[in-house]
Design a protein around this motif. Sequence first.
Motif, PDB file in Angstrom:
ATOM      1  N   PRO A  27       0.833  -1.204   0.000  1.00 45.22           N
ATOM      2  CA  PRO A  27       0.000   0.000   0.000  1.00 45.22           C
ATOM      3  C   PRO A  27       0.870   1.257   0.000  1.00 45.22           C
ATOM      4  O   PRO A  27       1.886   1.326   0.697  1.00 45.22           O
ATOM      5  CB  PRO A  27      -0.798  -0.118   1.307  1.00 45.22           C
ATOM      6  CG  PRO A  27      -0.675  -1.544   1.727  1.00 45.22           C
ATOM      7  CD  PRO A  27       0.642  -2.009   1.219  1.00 45.22           C
ATOM      8  N   ALA A  28       0.455   2.245  -0.777  1.00 43.52           N
ATOM      9  CA  ALA A  28       1.214   3.493  -0.867  1.00 43.52           C
ATOM     10  C   ALA A  28       0.809   4.441   0.256  1.00 43.52           C
ATOM     11  O   ALA A  28      -0.322   4.398   0.753  1.00 43.52           O
ATOM     12  CB  ALA A  28       0.955   4.155  -2.216  1.00 43.52           C
ATOM     13  N   ARG A  29       1.712   5.295   0.647  1.00 47.21           N
ATOM     14  CA  ARG A  29       1.361   6.394   1.541  1.00 47.21           C
ATOM     15  C   ARG A  29       0.551   7.403   0.730  1.00 47.21           C
ATOM     16  O   ARG A  29       1.049   7.955  -0.251  1.00 47.21           O
ATOM     17  CB  ARG A  29       2.610   7.070   2.098  1.00 47.21           C
ATOM     18  CG  ARG A  29       3.457   6.209   3.002  1.00 47.21           C
ATOM     19  CD  ARG A  29       4.568   7.049   3.616  1.00 47.21           C
ATOM     20  NE  ARG A  29       5.533   6.238   4.299  1.00 47.21           N
ATOM     21  CZ  ARG A  29       5.383   5.737   5.534  1.00 47.21           C
ATOM     22  NH1 ARG A  29       4.255   5.997   6.188  1.00 47.21           N
ATOM     23  NH2 ARG A  29       6.314   5.007   6.097  1.00 47.21           N
ATOM     24  N   LEU A  30      -0.677   7.628   1.108  1.00 53.11           N
ATOM     25  CA  LEU A  30      -1.545   8.510   0.334  1.00 53.11           C
ATOM     26  C   LEU A  30      -1.167   9.969   0.558  1.00 53.11           C
ATOM     27  O   LEU A  30      -0.871  10.385   1.680  1.00 53.11           O
ATOM     28  CB  LEU A  30      -3.009   8.295   0.723  1.00 53.11           C
ATOM     29  CG  LEU A  30      -3.552   6.868   0.536  1.00 53.11           C
ATOM     30  CD1 LEU A  30      -5.029   6.830   0.910  1.00 53.11           C
ATOM     31  CD2 LEU A  30      -3.334   6.377  -0.882  1.00 53.11           C
ATOM     32  N   GLU A  31      -1.200  10.733  -0.508  1.00 48.13           N
ATOM     33  CA  GLU A  31      -0.967  12.173  -0.403  1.00 48.13           C
ATOM     34  C   GLU A  31      -2.268  12.836   0.033  1.00 48.13           C
ATOM     35  O   GLU A  31      -3.302  12.678  -0.602  1.00 48.13           O
ATOM     36  CB  GLU A  31      -0.533  12.735  -1.766  1.00 48.13           C
ATOM     37  CG  GLU A  31      -0.306  14.236  -1.758  1.00 48.13           C
ATOM     38  CD  GLU A  31      -0.026  14.792  -3.143  1.00 48.13           C
ATOM     39  OE1 GLU A  31       0.018  16.019  -3.287  1.00 48.13           O
ATOM     40  OE2 GLU A  31       0.131  13.981  -4.091  1.00 48.13           O
ATOM     41  N   ARG A  32      -2.204  13.587   1.134  1.00 43.61           N
ATOM     42  CA  ARG A  32      -3.386  14.268   1.642  1.00 43.61           C
ATOM     43  C   ARG A  32      -3.164  15.778   1.649  1.00 43.61           C
ATOM     44  O   ARG A  32      -2.048  16.257   1.589  1.00 43.61           O
ATOM     45  CB  ARG A  32      -3.737  13.758   3.045  1.00 43.61           C
ATOM     46  CG  ARG A  32      -4.255  12.308   3.009  1.00 43.61           C
ATOM     47  CD  ARG A  32      -4.643  11.815   4.379  1.00 43.61           C
ATOM     48  NE  ARG A  32      -5.413  10.561   4.296  1.00 43.61           N
ATOM     49  CZ  ARG A  32      -4.878   9.359   4.285  1.00 43.61           C
ATOM     50  NH1 ARG A  32      -3.557   9.206   4.356  1.00 43.61           N
ATOM     51  NH2 ARG A  32      -5.653   8.285   4.218  1.00 43.61           N
ATOM     52  N   TRP A  33      -4.267  16.501   1.729  1.00 47.49           N
ATOM     53  CA  TRP A  33      -4.224  17.964   1.681  1.00 47.49           C
ATOM     54  C   TRP A  33      -3.451  18.514   2.880  1.00 47.49           C
ATOM     55  O   TRP A  33      -3.674  18.089   4.011  1.00 47.49           O
ATOM     56  CB  TRP A  33      -5.632  18.534   1.672  1.00 47.49           C
ATOM     57  CG  TRP A  33      -5.673  20.008   1.404  1.00 47.49           C
ATOM     58  CD1 TRP A  33      -5.686  21.016   2.324  1.00 47.49           C
ATOM     59  CD2 TRP A  33      -5.713  20.637   0.122  1.00 47.49           C
ATOM     60  NE1 TRP A  33      -5.724  22.242   1.694  1.00 47.49           N
ATOM     61  CE2 TRP A  33      -5.745  22.039   0.340  1.00 47.49           C
ATOM     62  CE3 TRP A  33      -5.730  20.156  -1.186  1.00 47.49           C
ATOM     63  CZ2 TRP A  33      -5.793  22.954  -0.695  1.00 47.49           C
ATOM     64  CZ3 TRP A  33      -5.780  21.074  -2.217  1.00 47.49           C
ATOM     65  CH2 TRP A  33      -5.811  22.448  -1.982  1.00 47.49           C
ATOM     66  N   GLN A  34      -2.560  19.455   2.612  1.00 55.50           N
ATOM     67  CA  GLN A  34      -1.764  20.088   3.657  1.00 55.50           C
ATOM     68  C   GLN A  34      -2.085  21.575   3.735  1.00 55.50           C
ATOM     69  O   GLN A  34      -2.348  22.218   2.713  1.00 55.50           O
ATOM     70  CB  GLN A  34      -0.267  19.901   3.381  1.00 55.50           C
ATOM     71  CG  GLN A  34       0.195  18.459   3.329  1.00 55.50           C
ATOM     72  CD  GLN A  34       0.181  17.788   4.688  1.00 55.50           C
ATOM     73  OE1 GLN A  34       0.372  18.444   5.716  1.00 55.50           O
ATOM     74  NE2 GLN A  34      -0.058  16.480   4.718  1.00 55.50           N
ATOM     75  N   ALA A  35      -2.037  22.116   4.939  1.00 59.20           N
ATOM     76  CA  ALA A  35      -2.262  23.555   5.120  1.00 59.20           C
ATOM     77  C   ALA A  35      -1.238  24.345   4.320  1.00 59.20           C
ATOM     78  O   ALA A  35      -0.067  23.972   4.236  1.00 59.20           O
ATOM     79  CB  ALA A  35      -2.155  23.908   6.604  1.00 59.20           C
ATOM     80  N   GLY A  36      -1.694  25.424   3.706  1.00 60.53           N
ATOM     81  CA  GLY A  36      -0.799  26.269   2.923  1.00 60.53           C
ATOM     82  C   GLY A  36      -0.745  25.925   1.452  1.00 60.53           C
ATOM     83  O   GLY A  36      -0.164  26.678   0.658  1.00 60.53           O
ATOM     84  N   ARG A  37      -1.327  24.811   1.070  1.00 60.65           N
ATOM     85  CA  ARG A  37      -1.336  24.424  -0.341  1.00 60.65           C
ATOM     86  C   ARG A  37      -2.221  25.387  -1.117  1.00 60.65           C
ATOM     87  O   ARG A  37      -3.307  25.763  -0.682  1.00 60.65           O
ATOM     88  CB  ARG A  37      -1.868  22.995  -0.466  1.00 60.65           C
ATOM     89  CG  ARG A  37      -1.839  22.453  -1.891  1.00 60.65           C
ATOM     90  CD  ARG A  37      -2.360  21.026  -1.907  1.00 60.65           C
ATOM     91  NE  ARG A  37      -2.453  20.506  -3.261  1.00 60.65           N
ATOM     92  CZ  ARG A  37      -1.883  19.388  -3.673  1.00 60.65           C
ATOM     93  NH1 ARG A  37      -1.154  18.685  -2.829  1.00 60.65           N
ATOM     94  NH2 ARG A  37      -2.033  18.979  -4.911  1.00 60.65           N
ATOM     95  N   LEU A  38      -1.776  25.779  -2.306  1.00 60.84           N
ATOM     96  CA  LEU A  38      -2.486  26.795  -3.073  1.00 60.84           C
ATOM     97  C   LEU A  38      -3.318  26.217  -4.218  1.00 60.84           C
ATOM     98  O   LEU A  38      -4.370  26.754  -4.541  1.00 60.84           O
ATOM     99  CB  LEU A  38      -1.485  27.812  -3.638  1.00 60.84           C
ATOM    100  CG  LEU A  38      -0.686  28.605  -2.591  1.00 60.84           C
ATOM    101  CD1 LEU A  38       0.319  29.520  -3.286  1.00 60.84           C
ATOM    102  CD2 LEU A  38      -1.616  29.415  -1.700  1.00 60.84           C
ATOM    103  N   ARG A  39      -2.853  25.149  -4.836  1.00 55.80           N
ATOM    104  CA  ARG A  39      -3.539  24.608  -6.014  1.00 55.80           C
ATOM    105  C   ARG A  39      -4.066  23.202  -5.741  1.00 55.80           C
ATOM    106  O   ARG A  39      -3.429  22.415  -5.052  1.00 55.80           O
ATOM    107  CB  ARG A  39      -2.577  24.548  -7.197  1.00 55.80           C
ATOM    108  CG  ARG A  39      -2.064  25.917  -7.629  1.00 55.80           C
ATOM    109  CD  ARG A  39      -2.447  26.147  -9.059  1.00 55.80           C
ATOM    110  NE  ARG A  39      -1.860  27.374  -9.569  1.00 55.80           N
ATOM    111  CZ  ARG A  39      -1.912  27.739 -10.824  1.00 55.80           C
ATOM    112  NH1 ARG A  39      -2.525  26.957 -11.702  1.00 55.80           N
ATOM    113  NH2 ARG A  39      -1.398  28.867 -11.242  1.00 55.80           N
ATOM    114  N   PRO A  40      -5.223  22.860  -6.315  1.00 59.16           N
ATOM    115  CA  PRO A  40      -5.740  21.499  -6.149  1.00 59.16           C
ATOM    116  C   PRO A  40      -4.794  20.438  -6.700  1.00 59.16           C
ATOM    117  O   PRO A  40      -4.689  19.345  -6.146  1.00 59.16           O
ATOM    118  CB  PRO A  40      -7.058  21.523  -6.937  1.00 59.16           C
ATOM    119  CG  PRO A  40      -7.457  22.960  -6.976  1.00 59.16           C
ATOM    120  CD  PRO A  40      -6.169  23.725  -7.047  1.00 59.16           C
TER     121      PRO A  40
END
Length: 452
Positions: A27-40
């Motif tokens: 299983p891969a480590r899923l990329e999740r939304w982080q504070a400060g991110r500007l673009r989807p």
Amino acid sequence: MSSDRYIDFANSDIGRRLIGAVGLPTPARLERWQAGRLRPIEGTLLISAGPLADHVRIFAQRLTDSLYSFGSDQPGATAWVAEQGPKLKAVVFDASTLTHTDQLKQLREFFQPILKSFDHSAHVVILGVAPETLAEDPLAASTQQAIEGFSRSLAKEMRDGGTVQLLHIDQGAEDQLEGALRFFLSPKSAFISGQVIRLSPCATRVQDWSRPLSGRRALVTGAARGIGASIAETLARDGAEVVLLDVPQAKSDLEALAARLGGQSLVLDICAESAALELTEALPNGVDIVVHNAGITRDKSLVNMTAEFWDSVLAVNLNAPQVLTKALLDSGTLRDHGRVILLSSITGIAGNRGQTNYAASKAGLIGMARAWAPLLQQRGISINAVAPGFIETKMTADMPFALREAGRRMSSLGQGGLPQDVAEAVAWLSQAGTGAVTGQVLRVCGQSVIGA
């Protein structure tokens, strides 16, 4: 919350070698939304040809600064070439024009060349038409239904944390595509895959994508800890003013969270006879978003199920949301263009041994969303259910080891989700534009093999 040590090991240098040697899943480590991110999308977006794809191109540069086309000669667009172009972080394929079996080969012709070019945690969205809207053309309806089987199967073939969704776009709902793609092509939908969602026309739209819930007031039940607390935090992050409700026993945790989020705490037993009146009186200024998250389990096989176990689960999980929602609607406390989100479960879809009471309550919430959706449309109010699968919480951490591991691995993504994954889905369904989605069930389950 327990950590998933198998993922930690599988993604270590020695773990990759050992697990690869014996053929176990990684299983891969899923990329999740982080504070400060500007673009989807932080990476390349690939868009196919097609009329709905042309709508996507209108706003695509607000999603990413790396935009390519494949299978179309779009003016000003950069053509993506297999094995030469950049890795793909997001893909949009327009299947809305496929109306005959022979045209289904376009799915293979488009996706086969790009499958080896997906980046880590890539997100694919296929755009189609709801088959039930094509009743006068059985061949077209059959073809569009075939796309659902393709999308769910492609989701199971994705690797390295990739996901696939199918969006059915009704005529007149094209202007709601941006909000849906900002969610489904971003890490906010990390633990959602193999799902089919329908977008219908909606009069309201998000004005500020950096704070899409700005100016809206949200009530969250069962908010003191766990998934409820994560929902409250995410709604507040997106700009909502939050009212947090929980039982008297959770008062200290509830008040601490409300203070941190700059919200209001409300201590209330939602099963009390006076609960509806107390709730409406505590909300004199009304609310725009209602999240029924409070729930309990009292597990026993039916042969051993006591009346107390049955009654308490149905009272908290199903009757309270029904009674409180009706009171909020009848009193006008829930304002026009409001959003109601019901926390169901995949158990309510597939059933589960020893959980007849819980499964009945959670299936009832799905029925509540479907039944009330057409009745609330005149006021622009949407009502939907979110059905989590295996989510890493204190409750799942206390499960027996073998059962917990089975729950984690029985999905296309091969792991459990996080409370944040459920919260992101609730936050999206709370937005102004997601009145385009109503009476539906969004599974946050990593495409669990349990249920459909």
